[in-house]
Design an enzyme around this catalytic site. Structure first.
Site, short mmCIF file in Angstrom:
data_model
loop_
_atom_site.label_atom_id
_atom_site.label_comp_id
_atom_site.label_asym_id
_atom_site.label_seq_id
_atom_site.Cartn_x
_atom_site.Cartn_y
_atom_site.Cartn_z
CB SER A 156 -0.95 -0.06 1.17
OG SER A 156 -2.29 -0.58 1.04
CB SER A 214 -5.03 1.84 3.60
OG SER A 214 -4.00 1.33 2.55
CE LYS A 216 -4.35 2.29 -0.92
NZ LYS A 216 -3.86 1.05 -0.41
#
Length: 461
Positions: free
Chosen positions: A95, A294, A98
């Site tokens: 993640s 997230s 991102k």
């Protein structure tokens, strides 16, 4: 980071839209807040490469990290690399991808950009076409998942006013803005159904969640997982049809909105006539949501905004290509990034730690103030988001309040990248990525936290 440059009334007020009217009653006096993340000290001594090496080298052999730990540490003010181990090696980022998504969409669209959802007159009398512009936060009504989101009930009221006394007879959904597969390449088999991802379509409500009120109430308990619609565009169309009074049993189909054809000769609006429009929260807020929660669905939608801004198809492939192009435009090493998606769910993604630290430093050094919007949603160690429960034991607590970072987790993959203020007030960007972890999740996360906590606890000179 970048707080002195960006977090002030002028530009942020412009990006967020019109300021709220001044209150008529004086607000209740509140105590000054306690500082959470120390600001950078312009006169703080700069760490040395030898000092950083001495602080973190002994921690990179922790068993829970597995056989490959790639690291980069950069001084935000000078851009100097202070430490690199496998710094230029492509590593599965999870993640922390991102962060790249946030920077590239802010660069391509700007912090104030809003995503429209429109309703237009269809080709047949009484037909209303709901046209998705790619806003993943669109709500059905005031009980949506994302606070302040655009709403279908507002759009339905606009349509009723535009039609006068005429009653709509049919709803068609146009989600053709996003072509290609709705699930990302390299996703684990359970991603589309496990609640953390979903079908990525140009029209959806509440990030495709079936019950946004329940999802909001149980967010902390489920780590954000929620039941999602398999066909979000049709689900949004059915909700819109109900709001227009067409009933629960009306059939909603897919189609393409007709091009506007000019004035109608009769009472009914000409095909393609816009009957209403609502717009998303500004991009600065969508990036906040993506990073703080997230949110994988929001991330994929924002990548498609990068694609549209750069003339690419608004698909997984087009979004990845456009993000790569914007990375290069920003002067970053685009040969050190290879993406299949924008959320980090894909195991085929590769990003080097040094690209991440350079990107964070660029966003934080004040030269591109619009990019500093990525920091608003970053979790703070021992305080918020995915770092709320971390940095609370003796081995890591030096990082509490001093580390602000995005985390990433897939099976065998753990990552953390962001900012840390050293004990002497120097602001550093860091990225620590391991994609062959062997420990349980908690032990691997604590091993990562020991590394970043060591940076927070030293002057590193």
């Amino acid at each position: 980071a970048g707080g002195v440059v960006v977090l002030r009334p002028g530009p942020v007020a412009g990006w967020l839209g019109d300021a709220a009217p001044a209150p008529t009653v004086a607000p209740t006096s509140e105590p000054d807040p306690s500082p959470v993340l120390a600001g950078p000290d312009a006169n703080a001594p700069q760490p040395t490469p030898d000092g950083v090496r001495a602080a973190i080298d002994p921690l990179l052999g922790q068993a829970a990290l597995g056989s490959r730990v790639n690291v980069s540490v950069v001084d935000v003010t000078t851009g100097q690399s202070l430490y690199a181990r496998g710094g230029d090696e492509g590593t599965v980022p999870a993640s922390v991808t991102k962060l790249v998504t946030g920077v590239t969409v802010l660069a391509a669209r700007g912090p104030g950009h809003r995503i429209p959802t429109r309703a237009v007159a269809g080709a047949t009398p009484g037909e209303v076409v709901l046209v998705g512009g790619g806003d993943p936060t669109l709500a059905v009504d005031g009980d949506g998942f994302y606070p302040g989101a655009a709403r279908l009930d507002t759009l339905a009221e606009q349509v009723r006013q535009a039609l006068g006394g005429a009653a709509p007879t049919k709803v068609t959904v146009d989600a053709t803005l996003f072509p290609g597969p709705v699930h990302g390449p390299g996703w684990d088999a359970d991603i589309p159904t496990g609640g953390y991802g979903g079908s990525i379509t140009a029209l959806m409500t509440d990030g495709a969640r079936r019950d946004p009120a329940v999802a909001r109430r149980t967010f902390d308990d489920t780590n954000g997982a929620a039941a999602r619609f398999a066909e979000p565009d049709l689900a949004a169309g059915r909700a819109f049809a109900r709001l227009l009074g067409l009933g629960d049993d009306v059939r909603v189909g897919r189609g393409k909105a007709p091009a506007a054809a000019g004035e109608s000769a009769g009472a009914a609006p000409a095909p393609g006539t816009e009957l209403g429009r609502v717009e998303s929260l500004p991009m600065i807020r969508l990036v906040d949501i993506m990073i703080s929660d997230s949110d994988n669905v929001v991330a994929e939608a924002l990548a498609r905004q990068v694609a549209l801004a750069r003339g690419q198809p608004a698909s997984f492939a087009g979004g990845a290509a456009a993000m790569d192009a914007v990375v290069a435009e920003l002067g970053l090493p685009a040969d050190e990034i290879s993406l299949a998606d924008a959320s980090g769910l894909s195991r085929t993604n590769r990003i080097s730690p040094s690209l991440l630290t350079d990107l964070i430093a660029l966003a934080g050094n004040g030269r591109r103030p619009e990019l500093a919007a990525i920091f608003g949603g970053l979790p703070v160690a021992a305080w918020s988001g995915t770092l709320d429960g971390r940095y609370r034991v003796a081995a890591t607590k030096a990082g509490a309040g001093a580390v602000r970072a995005k985390t990433g987790t897939l099976t065998g993959v753990h990552s953390i990248a962001g900012l840390v203020t050293t004990a002497e007030g120097r602001l550093l960007s860091f990225a620590v990525l391991t994609d062959r972890a062997v420990g349980d999740t908690d032990s691997t996360r604590q091993a990562l936290d020991r590394i970043t906590g060591a940076l927070a606890g030293c002057g590193c000179r």
